[in-house]
Write an enzyme that holds these catalytic residues in place. Structure first.
Site, PDB file in Angstrom:
ATOM      1  N   GLU A  32       4.061  -5.811   7.073  1.00 32.79           N
ATOM      2  CA  GLU A  32       3.257  -4.803   7.773  1.00 32.79           C
ATOM      3  C   GLU A  32       3.626  -4.675   9.248  1.00 32.79           C
ATOM      4  OE1 GLU A  32       2.164  -6.812   5.458  1.00 32.79           O
ATOM      5  OE2 GLU A  32       0.647  -5.846   4.205  1.00 32.79           O
ATOM      6  N   GLU A  67      -0.732  -9.279  -1.357  1.00 32.32           N
ATOM      7  CA  GLU A  67      -2.184  -9.512  -1.227  1.00 32.32           C
ATOM      8  C   GLU A  67      -2.864  -9.433  -2.590  1.00 32.32           C
ATOM      9  OE1 GLU A  67      -2.447  -6.541   1.938  1.00 32.32           O
ATOM     10  OE2 GLU A  67      -3.408  -8.052   3.187  1.00 32.32           O
ATOM     11  N   GLY A 126       0.458  -5.182   0.576  1.00 29.47           N
ATOM     12  CA  GLY A 126      -0.668  -5.141  -0.356  1.00 29.47           C
ATOM     13  C   GLY A 126      -0.293  -5.686  -1.728  1.00 29.47           C
ATOM     14  N   ALA A 164       0.856  -1.181   0.000  1.00 33.77           N
ATOM     15  CA  ALA A 164       0.000   0.000   0.000  1.00 33.77           C
ATOM     16  C   ALA A 164       0.900   1.242   0.000  1.00 33.77           C
ATOM     17  CB  ALA A 164      -0.877  -0.017   1.245  1.00 33.77           C
TER      18      ALA A 164
HETATM   19  N1  3HC Z   1       4.617   3.437   0.203  1.00 31.73           N
HETATM   20  C1  3HC Z   1       5.107   4.643  -0.084  1.00 31.73           C
HETATM   21  N2  3HC Z   1       6.406   4.866  -0.367  1.00 31.73           N
HETATM   22  C2  3HC Z   1       7.215   3.807  -0.350  1.00 31.73           C
HETATM   23  C3  3HC Z   1       6.775   2.520  -0.044  1.00 31.73           C
HETATM   24  C4  3HC Z   1       5.385   2.339   0.237  1.00 31.73           C
HETATM   25  N3  3HC Z   1       4.859   1.132   0.504  1.00 31.73           N
HETATM   26  N4  3HC Z   1       7.813   1.675  -0.102  1.00 31.73           N
HETATM   27  C5  3HC Z   1       8.879   2.413  -0.426  1.00 31.73           C
HETATM   28  N5  3HC Z   1       8.527   3.696  -0.577  1.00 31.73           N
HETATM   29  C6  3HC Z   1       9.388   4.820  -0.971  1.00 31.73           C
HETATM   30  C7  3HC Z   1      10.426   5.133   0.084  1.00 31.73           C
HETATM   31  O1  3HC Z   1       9.923   6.022   1.043  1.00 31.73           O
HETATM   32  C8  3HC Z   1      11.533   5.736  -0.746  1.00 31.73           C
HETATM   33  O2  3HC Z   1      11.176   7.069  -1.011  1.00 31.73           O
HETATM   34  P1  3HC Z   1      12.309   8.201  -1.169  1.00 31.73           P
HETATM   35  O3  3HC Z   1      13.171   7.756  -2.301  1.00 31.73           O
HETATM   36  O4  3HC Z   1      11.537   9.431  -1.414  1.00 31.73           O
HETATM   37  O5  3HC Z   1      13.053   8.203   0.146  1.00 31.73           O
HETATM   38  C9  3HC Z   1      11.449   4.970  -2.063  1.00 31.73           C
HETATM   39  O6  3HC Z   1      10.138   4.383  -2.101  1.00 31.73           O
HETATM   40  C10 3HC Z   1      12.458   3.873  -2.193  1.00 31.73           C
HETATM   41  O7  3HC Z   1      12.418   3.066  -1.030  1.00 31.73           O
HETATM   42  P2  3HC Z   1      13.741   2.504  -0.363  1.00 31.73           P
HETATM   43  O8  3HC Z   1      14.743   3.573  -0.219  1.00 31.73           O
HETATM   44  O9  3HC Z   1      13.319   1.782   0.860  1.00 31.73           O
HETATM   45  O10 3HC Z   1      14.235   1.516  -1.503  1.00 31.73           O
HETATM   46  P3  3HC Z   1      14.872   0.082  -1.383  1.00 31.73           P
HETATM   47  O11 3HC Z   1      15.126  -0.357  -2.769  1.00 31.73           O
HETATM   48  O12 3HC Z   1      15.972   0.067  -0.410  1.00 31.73           O
HETATM   49  O13 3HC Z   1      13.717  -0.863  -0.775  1.00 31.73           O
HETATM   50  C11 3HC Z   1      11.501  -1.769  -0.581  1.00 31.73           C
HETATM   51  C12 3HC Z   1      12.533  -1.093  -1.500  1.00 31.73           C
HETATM   52  C13 3HC Z   1      12.008  -3.166  -0.206  1.00 31.73           C
HETATM   53  C14 3HC Z   1      10.219  -1.891  -1.335  1.00 31.73           C
HETATM   54  C15 3HC Z   1      11.345  -0.929   0.709  1.00 31.73           C
HETATM   55  O14 3HC Z   1      11.098   0.410   0.341  1.00 31.73           O
HETATM   56  C16 3HC Z   1      10.225  -1.361   1.596  1.00 31.73           C
HETATM   57  O15 3HC Z   1      10.399  -2.283   2.370  1.00 31.73           O
HETATM   58  N6  3HC Z   1       9.068  -0.681   1.504  1.00 31.73           N
HETATM   59  C17 3HC Z   1       7.964  -0.901   2.392  1.00 31.73           C
HETATM   60  C18 3HC Z   1       7.194  -2.155   2.023  1.00 31.73           C
HETATM   61  C19 3HC Z   1       6.009  -2.315   2.918  1.00 31.73           C
HETATM   62  O16 3HC Z   1       6.081  -2.114   4.115  1.00 31.73           O
HETATM   63  N7  3HC Z   1       4.880  -2.720   2.341  1.00 31.73           N
HETATM   64  C20 3HC Z   1       3.673  -2.869   3.099  1.00 31.73           C
HETATM   65  C21 3HC Z   1       2.945  -1.569   3.163  1.00 31.73           C
HETATM   66  S1  3HC Z   1       1.530  -1.598   4.214  1.00 31.73           S
HETATM   67  C22 3HC Z   1       0.374  -2.456   3.332  1.00 31.73           C
HETATM   68  O17 3HC Z   1       0.623  -2.895   2.246  1.00 31.73           O
HETATM   69  C23 3HC Z   1      -0.976  -2.559   3.970  1.00 31.73           C
HETATM   70  C24 3HC Z   1      -1.838  -3.573   3.304  1.00 31.73           C
HETATM   71  O18 3HC Z   1      -1.739  -4.782   3.985  1.00 31.73           O
HETATM   72  C25 3HC Z   1      -3.266  -3.139   3.294  1.00 31.73           C
END
Ligand code: 3HC
Length: 690
Positions: free
Chosen positions: A128, A108, A105, A66
């Site tokens: 998450e 998912e 997500g 998400a």
């Molecule tokens: N939403 C918004 N922005 C995100 C994001 C997300 N889910 N994931 C990454 N970004 C952004 C980061 O803030 C960063 O922004 P910036 O360049 O402006 O600082 C950019 O994307 C790149 O991210 P990273 O520097 O972390 O890049 P990496 O290549 O090192 O890692 C990644 C990539 C493995 C995808 C890592 O960013 C990550 O782990 N992201 C979070 C993944 C996550 O937690 N997903 C679950 C979200 S909650 C959800 O899905 C709820 C659902 O169940 C309903």
């Protein structure tokens, strides 16, 4: 090709409706993606020329979750659940083509497809929990139906993703492709479209839930295993409850349980803190004001002066990243000891199955030793890691100045000394920087990159980039005693000692901090670090309990006694010697003693940290408030579910913080409590730490 939204395109190829997502950098499920996905599936269902649907992502990854940045604003439709329901109800088979990371997500979404095709480098996870959440779009109900309950429990409680090979074995991936993902996934979809009949839906298959139904102890066992590691966190327990619901409730009921628990976490303070921290960590890497044209300096060979605990740990970071490193010691036995410890550390890791024997040899092979500092002449970066003594450091930097090649970065690992004074003995202060690693340096993620008065932009840029290369989280700090982390710590340790003098049992002070979420209290931390750190035998202060303990040879854990007594398993027991010593010193100083409540202890330990943090910001020593939080979570065990001291202050309300500081200033009559000017001005303006 039709653009459904700015983030999703639709076209039909070989009888397959291809939905191409393009939302850089990680294809998060922003509003435009959700809308495009929903409209795309609906369009494909009504499109007679399409018999199957393919979801493919441009850029470096499949959907990584998400869009976290949307969590704090009013949600805009379509709701993610509505998107997934449309997919789940599709009469035409949907195939997900996966590369990069299918997370949260994203996974998912893939679980609502009938089939998943992936490249071998793809990763799959539900992280998450790291945001204080649980997968809120069916992940907790669908994943156990595919990979089983045990695997799902591991994935949702740790957030650690699995690789494509494992995903294939578990049935999460239907086909691994070696060639071009888009081409092969399209061919797969063509075949499924032609196949006719019904297609598997994850929600309909309960077979993999059966073993947990027969063995419900798996949940208790998971809770027990996680208890210590996840103390204080809500999300791991909530995730487990959802998996229990998947096993014990019909699918639609389980979905309701998931939605309810997700809502509770999402609106709670822990998740807000952890979401804030996610962005704070990424923000820390950005240095405002650095000229974009500044080029990083190449770092291919590193020298470390000092092969003790710190120097050895620092060296391991470089060896881990494949960078050769030379350690300088003053005598052969010390050098042998240092190199021996490094080997032992690697072998221990290998014994736990986290490193191959080959990797141990490869890493040890990258670490060499010498007794001659002149051997560092060809290093691109030299890090001094000797004990905290200005005269010794100056002598080393004077010698280094004559040895290091032009342009080499000269770094000090000092934790508190004046970097500008160290740099002043060289002819190249622009090449001098602080790289403050935290002990144990091969484990702790934090790195304070210290910018001296004359440090060049290129050296700063290189320092920050290097941190990422060796898998550290860096914050940029200015020069002041203790920089950011230790300066704030000094304030807390000072007040903790004063509380003990005023009559709070020191183990009570530690318990309050432990219950707040720190891994240990102020006195336990002192014992771990060593009470003799900075202690001068010849100038020991009889009015300082720490010094007096050192006089008795009680240096902390390493001598089996410090504030606490330690058994051979390093279990701590409060010591009457320490308790009596606090009472005695208090008597000599004329300190009035009495009972002190837990609430006051917490206030008096945490408020000085916030106030010192505000002063640090005011003086421009830290770039931003969130960097201080990153420093505290990664360097000092501040519980991430409380965001860090500055976030915590914001959530308390800065007016409340100010009021309490003024209260303690009045009752103690001590300017230690004088509020920072920045804090006062923020309260006046009704603002928060940004
Ligand atoms: N939403 C918004 N922005 C995100 C994001 C997300 N889910 N994931 C990454 N970004 C952004 C980061 O803030 C960063 O922004 P910036 O360049 O402006 O600082 C950019 O994307 C790149 O991210 P990273 O520097 O972390 O890049 P990496 O290549 O090192 O890692 C990644 C990539 C493995 C995808 C890592 O960013 C990550 O782990 N992201 C979070 C993944 C996550 O937690 N997903 C679950 C979200 S909650 C959800 O899905 C709820 C659902 O169940 C309903």
């Amino acid at each position: 090709m039709v653009a459904l939204t700015t983030m999703v395109d639709y076209n039909v190829e070989q009888g397959v409706a291809v939905l191409t997502l393009n939302n850089p950098p990680v294809n998060a499920l922003s509003q435009g993606v959700r809308q495009g996905l929903k409209e795309g599936v609906e369009k494909a269902l009504a499109d007679d020329s399409a018999s199957a649907i393919l979801i493919y992502c441009e850029g470096r990854t499949f959907i990584a979750g998400a869009d976290i940045s949307e969590f704090s604003s009013k949600p805009m439709g379509p709701d993610f659940h509505a998107v997934l329901s449309t997919m789940d109800a599709s009469a035409k088979p949907i195939v997900a083509a996966i590369h990069g990371t299918a997370l949260g997500g994203g996974l998912e979404t893939a679980l609502c497809c009938n089939y998943r095709v992936a490249v071998p480098s793809a990763k799959f996870g539900l992280p998450e929990v790291n945001l204080g959440l649980l997968p809120g779009a069916g992940g907790t109900q669908r994943l156990p139906r595919v990979v089983g309950v045990e695997k799902t429990l591991a994935m949702v409680t740790t957030g650690v993703p699995i690789g494509a090979a494992e995903a294939f074995e578990l049935g999460l991936v239907d086909q691994l492709v070696e060639g071009d993902l888009r081409t092969e996934a399209l061919a797969f979809a063509v075949a499924k479209g032609a196949q006719g009949g019904s297609h598997p839906r994850v929600r309909d298959n309960d077979a993999k839930l059966q073993s947990a139904k027969e063995n419900p102890e798996i949940f208790a066992a998971t809770r027990k295993m996680l208890a210590r590691k996840t103390r204080g966190f809500l999300a791991p327990e909530y995730n487990i409850r959802c998996i229990e619901a998947a096993v014990n409730q019909p699918f639609d009921e389980g979905m309701k349980t998931e939605a309810k628990l997700f809502g509770e976490l999402m609106t709670g303070p822990q998740s807000q803190a952890q979401q804030y921290f996610f962005f704070s960590e990424r923000q820390a890497a950005k240095v405002p004001g650095l000229d974009k044209a500044t080029e990083e300096l190449p770092i291919t060979k590193v020298g470390v002066i000092g092969g003790g605990l710190m120097g050895g740990g620092i060296s391991m970071n470089f060896a881990n990243a494949g960078i050769p490193v030379t350690i300088v010691e003053t005598n052969q036995p010390a050098l042998d000891r240092g190199l021996g410890t490094i080997r032992k550390n690697y072998e221990n890791t290998a014994r736990k199955g986290r490193l191959t024997a080959e990797a141990v040899e490869q890493r040890c092979g990258l670490v060499t030793g010498t007794l001659d500092m002149a051997d560092l002449a060809d290093c691109d970066l030299i890090i001094e890691a000797v004990f905290e003594n200005m005269a010794v450091k100056k002598e080393i930097f004077t010698r280094l100045d004559g040895i290091a090649k032009p342009g080499a970065i000269l770094a000090s690992n000092t934790s508190a000394l004046d970097l500008n004074e160290i740099a002043s003995v060289t002819s190249r202060p622009e090449s001098v920087i602080g790289l403050h690693f935290f002990s144990p340096a091969n484990v702790m993620k934090l790195l304070e990159v210290v910018r001296g008065e004359k440090t060049s932009d290129a050296v700063i840029k290189t320092g920050m980039a290097l941190a990422k290369r060796i898998k550290k989280v860096a914050i940029l700090v200015g020069v002041c005693p203790g920089f950011v982390g230790n300066r704030i710590l000094f304030a807390r340790q000072f007040e903790a000692a004063r509380l003990a003098l005023e009559g709070a049992p020191y183990e009570q002070v530690d318990k309050v901090l432990f219950d707040f979420g720190f891994p240990m209290g102020a006195f336990q931390m002192g014992d771990l670090a060593g009470l003799d750190l900075g202690w001068d035998k010849d100038n020991s202060n009889p009015m300082d309990v720490k010094d007096r303990l050192c006089d008795l040879g009680r240096y902390g854990q390493k001598t089996g006694a410090g504030f606490y007594d330690y058994d051979d398993k390093r279990m701590a027991t409060p010591s009457a010697i320490t308790t009596d010593m606090f009472a005695e010193v208090a008597g000599s100083l004329g300190v009035e003693r009495g009972e002190i409540s837990d609430e006051e202890i917490l206030d008096r330990c945490i408020l000085p940290m916030i106030n010192e943090g505000a002063k640090i910001l005011e003086e421009g020593i830290a770039v931003r408030a969130s960097d201080i939080d990153v420093c505290y979570v990664y360097g000092y065990g501040w519980p991430v579910y409380r965001g860090g001291p500055m976030h915590y202050a914001n959530s308390m309300g800065l007016d409340k913080v100010l009021e309490k500081l003024r209260h303690y200033q009045t009752v103690s009559g001590d300017d230690f409590w004088a509020p920072s000017a920045l804090l006062v001005s923020l309260v006046e303006k009704g603002e928060r730490f940004k």
